[in-house]
Design an enzyme around this catalytic site. Structure first.
Site, mmCIF file in Angstrom:
data_model
loop_
_atom_site.group_PDB
_atom_site.id
_atom_site.type_symbol
_atom_site.label_atom_id
_atom_site.label_comp_id
_atom_site.label_asym_id
_atom_site.label_seq_id
_atom_site.Cartn_x
_atom_site.Cartn_y
_atom_site.Cartn_z
ATOM 1 N N CYS A 1 19.799 35.015 51.973
ATOM 2 C CA CYS A 1 20.443 34.824 53.676
ATOM 3 C C CYS A 1 20.281 35.794 54.827
ATOM 4 O O CYS A 1 21.187 36.921 54.560
ATOM 5 C CB CYS A 1 21.523 34.242 54.127
ATOM 6 S SG CYS A 1 22.171 33.236 55.763
ATOM 7 N N CYS B 1 18.738 32.384 61.571
ATOM 8 C CA CYS B 1 17.468 31.142 61.510
ATOM 9 C C CYS B 1 18.504 30.572 62.686
ATOM 10 O O CYS B 1 17.374 29.467 63.712
ATOM 11 C CB CYS B 1 17.122 30.461 60.672
ATOM 12 S SG CYS B 1 16.319 31.794 59.456
ATOM 13 N N THR C 1 26.649 32.204 60.870
ATOM 14 C CA THR C 1 26.163 33.205 60.160
ATOM 15 C C THR C 1 25.781 34.449 60.382
ATOM 16 O O THR C 1 25.360 33.883 62.224
ATOM 17 C CB THR C 1 25.091 32.273 59.406
ATOM 18 O OG1 THR C 1 25.364 30.575 58.788
ATOM 19 C CG2 THR C 1 23.790 32.769 58.969
ATOM 20 N N GLU D 1 29.264 34.802 56.042
ATOM 21 C CA GLU D 1 29.859 33.729 56.960
ATOM 22 C C GLU D 1 31.055 34.315 58.029
ATOM 23 O O GLU D 1 32.245 34.811 56.700
ATOM 24 C CB GLU D 1 29.683 32.481 56.851
ATOM 25 C CG GLU D 1 28.830 31.692 56.826
ATOM 26 C CD GLU D 1 27.761 32.169 55.727
ATOM 27 O OE1 GLU D 1 27.096 32.454 54.566
ATOM 28 O OE2 GLU D 1 26.159 31.450 56.157
ATOM 29 N N HIS E 1 16.900 23.658 62.538
ATOM 30 C CA HIS E 1 17.173 24.297 61.564
ATOM 31 C C HIS E 1 16.823 23.484 60.138
ATOM 32 O O HIS E 1 17.200 24.231 59.198
ATOM 33 C CB HIS E 1 18.694 24.134 61.675
ATOM 34 C CG HIS E 1 19.442 24.963 60.835
ATOM 35 N ND1 HIS E 1 19.230 26.536 61.081
ATOM 36 C CD2 HIS E 1 20.821 25.943 60.621
ATOM 37 C CE1 HIS E 1 19.779 27.392 60.713
ATOM 38 N NE2 HIS E 1 20.734 26.841 60.321
ATOM 39 N N TYR F 1 15.127 25.642 56.580
ATOM 40 C CA TYR F 1 16.087 25.935 55.235
ATOM 41 C C TYR F 1 14.628 26.002 53.785
ATOM 42 O O TYR F 1 15.375 26.252 52.803
ATOM 43 C CB TYR F 1 16.791 24.576 54.839
ATOM 44 C CG TYR F 1 18.177 25.307 55.137
ATOM 45 C CD1 TYR F 1 18.646 25.045 56.384
ATOM 46 C CD2 TYR F 1 19.118 25.380 54.344
ATOM 47 C CE1 TYR F 1 19.644 25.284 56.414
ATOM 48 C CE2 TYR F 1 20.284 25.768 54.326
ATOM 49 C CZ TYR F 1 20.977 25.464 55.680
ATOM 50 O OH TYR F 1 21.964 26.194 55.796
ATOM 51 N N CYS G 1 13.871 28.872 53.937
ATOM 52 C CA CYS G 1 13.970 29.973 53.241
ATOM 53 C C CYS G 1 14.789 29.723 51.315
ATOM 54 O O CYS G 1 14.260 30.705 51.630
ATOM 55 C CB CYS G 1 15.361 30.167 54.339
ATOM 56 S SG CYS G 1 16.705 29.349 54.186
ATOM 57 N N GLU H 1 25.582 27.359 50.691
ATOM 58 C CA GLU H 1 25.777 26.126 52.187
ATOM 59 C C GLU H 1 24.568 25.794 52.238
ATOM 60 O O GLU H 1 25.000 25.579 52.581
ATOM 61 C CB GLU H 1 25.330 28.890 52.061
ATOM 62 C CG GLU H 1 25.389 28.393 54.134
ATOM 63 C CD GLU H 1 23.861 28.111 54.678
ATOM 64 O OE1 GLU H 1 24.415 28.348 55.954
ATOM 65 O OE2 GLU H 1 23.117 27.760 53.755
HETATM 66 FE FE1 SF4 Z 1 20.343 31.692 56.010
HETATM 67 FE FE2 SF4 Z 1 18.743 29.544 55.692
HETATM 68 FE FE3 SF4 Z 1 20.404 29.282 57.635
HETATM 69 FE FE4 SF4 Z 1 18.063 31.406 57.893
HETATM 70 S S1 SF4 Z 1 17.769 29.216 57.469
HETATM 71 S S2 SF4 Z 1 20.265 31.166 58.853
HETATM 72 S S3 SF4 Z 1 18.071 32.163 55.905
HETATM 73 S S4 SF4 Z 1 20.175 29.467 55.084
HETATM 74 FE FE FE Z 2 22.991 28.033 57.033
#
Ligand code: SF4
Ligand code: FE
Length: 504
Positions: free
Chosen positions: A101, A105, A192, A258, A293, A297, A299, A447
């Protein structure tokens, strides 16, 4: 706080030094988070977002409409569906490069949601929140800073509204108002990248009622603000980054972060307040933020790419890259991973303009994306562990490998295919361990369940948007139960399909 403009990963890391934050970890105050071996990998992950902006400016940066200078795409307010799509592409790339992570974001999604919500608040109430938000954004762009989004309250008894809790601090709230601003107390959990940010944006965590007025507070404040204490969250196997060597940790460079943020009468100035008691807009903000958000994800598809690569690599190192069942499992991993990406990026492609002129991504597909993420990475991780073989959970330590007496024996007996060294095989096994059981499994698996709302939150949203009446009509017309009146059925589209089928 005064900053020099951040231009790359190195200047970002320097910007975090000497801030005097109160950070607790292992029952002690951390002297300098930047130099703490357990914290540093999370800082490196954000630094990579700056370096990617140099390596691939079109992907990870934009020309700021406020300053005319190049800034991180994480600070950009999207004004087209293409902008939303590029956020997702950047997120996948960073997942690939860090395997974890990269923490930026939440702030990005907070800006984007607040941009339209403040506009609509001002329109309805005659306030000036939108203008103030733009001034704050301009400051952030000017120095190219990191914003952390602080939404999740600790919530106490989940059955009670904020004002019904025995302890009023279980949701962040205003404790005092002065002519200069407000003071807030409470605690935000699972924050985060908060310690790695320059500013925090506090926001309510859920729909609020009239009696929750003092909980309806949105504002930006420096992470160094007086009265803030950070308590670092532990992650599985986190102390491996404090050990000697760099094999056992699996991913020595990057990690997530976190922490809990405790607010004890922390001041937010009037200029930095974007909601102050307007409880009726809390739900709109939470919904728009979570929509952004939940599709962020994607990501995890970038992280999934690394894990698929590790599974393919260990299969080669074990000497069985061409076994048909292994190829089939790699196909299964890829299918799952691309499904996560597909729904997230489709949500962005289906973005639509708000009254403020910025773009909001599609809520149904964003929720489907995030809901996939609560499950599919587990199946991908299970297959990776399957392909890795038993050593993924029983390997001797790096110190034993390097031991003058038994080291040689371990290198001999832990060897797989002769094309690869024992150390190479062990490094890939440790990476798979890191991503499926260790430090970065936190982000990839657990997470992924709870971030941006736990699975039931997505099911509720999907249920709200599934338009069963409209769909029943479609079925009944084709079954000959109701009259095929195509004009009427077009007019019955409802909000969701109206947007989906809009052609102009
Ligand atoms: Fe982390 Fe993914 Fe959340 Fe971005 S979207 S803060 S990379 S978990
Ligand atoms: Fe998150």
């Amino acid at each position: 706080m005064a900053f020099d403009k951040i231009t790359d990963g190195a200047s970002y890391i320097e910007s975090l030094r000497k801030r005097g934050l109160t950070v607790y970890l292992f029952g002690e105050k951390v002297k300098e988070p930047v130099d703490h071996p357990m914290i540093r990998p999370s800082i490196n992950a954000i630094a990579k977002t700056y370096d990617l902006a140099i390596e691939n400016p079109d992907l990870a940066s934009v020309i700021s409409p406020f300053t005319g200078e190049r800034v991180s795409r994480f600070l950009h307010v999207c004004t087209s569906a293409e902008d939303l799509v590029l956020q997702n592409k950047m997120q996948r790339k960073l997942g690939q490069l860090t395997g974890t992570c990269f923490q930026r974001c939440v702030g990005m999604d907070a800006f984007n949601a607040l941009y339209s919500v403040t506009f609509e608040m001002d329109e309805a109430l005659g306030t000036d929140y939108h203008k103030k938000l733009k001034v704050f954004l301009t400051q952030m762009h000017h120095d190219n800073l990191v914003l952390g989004g602080a939404m999740t309250d600790v919530k106490g008894d989940r059955n009670l509204a904020p004002h019904e809790q025995k302890d009023p601090d279980l949701f962040l709230h205003i404790t005092k108002k002065t002519s200069e601003g407000v003071y807030v107390s409470g605690a935000k959990a699972h924050q985060t990248g908060c310690i790695n940010s320059h500013y925090l944006m506090v926001m309510p965590t859920m729909r609020l009622g009239e009696k929750d007025k003092k909980y309806a507070i949105v504002g930006s404040l420096p992470v160094t603000a007086k009265g803030i204490t950070y308590v670092y969250g532990r992650q599985s196997c986190d102390t491996r980054s404090m050990e000697e060597g760099n094999i056992d940790v699996g991913n020595a460079t990057y990690g997530g972060q976190e922490a809990m943020v405790l607010f004890d009468n922390v001041f937010i100035s009037n200029d930095n307040i974007y909601m102050n008691g307007e409880y009726e807009f809390a739900a709109m903000l939470v919904e728009r933020f979570t929509t952004f958000h939940r599709r962020s994800y994607v990501c995890k598809s970038g992280v999934g790419d690394v894990l698929i690569g590790a599974a393919a690599a260990i299969s080669e190192m074990n000497g069985v890259p061409n076994a048909s069942h292994i190829k089939d499992k790699l196909v299964q991993m890829s299918h799952l991973n691309e499904t996560v990406y597909a729904t997230g990026i489709a949500s962005s492609h289906q973005g639509y303009p708000t009254k403020a002129g910025n773009y909001q991504c599609d809520d149904m597909l964003a929720n489907v994306c995030k809901h996939h993420v609560t499950k599919m990475p587990y199946e991908i991780a299970q297959i990776a562990q399957d392909l890795a073989g038993g050593f993924v959970s029983t390997l001797p330590s790096e110190k034993d490998l390097n031991h003058p007496e038994i080291g040689k024996l371990l290198h001999k007996y832990l060897r797989g295919s002769s094309q690869f060294s024992t150390e190479e095989r062990i490094r890939i096994l440790r990476l798979i361990e890191n991503m499926t059981m260790g430090r970065n499994a936190v982000g990839y698996l657990t997470e992924s369940i709870h971030g941006a709302g736990s699975p039931q939150a997505q099911r509720i949203q999907i249920g709200r948007m599934m338009q069963l009446e409209y769909k029943k009509r479609l079925a009944k017309i084709l079954a000959g139960i109701e009259v095929d009146d195509s004009k009427a059925i077009v007019n019955e589209l409802g909000d969701y399909f109206e947007r989906v089928f809009k052609t102009t």
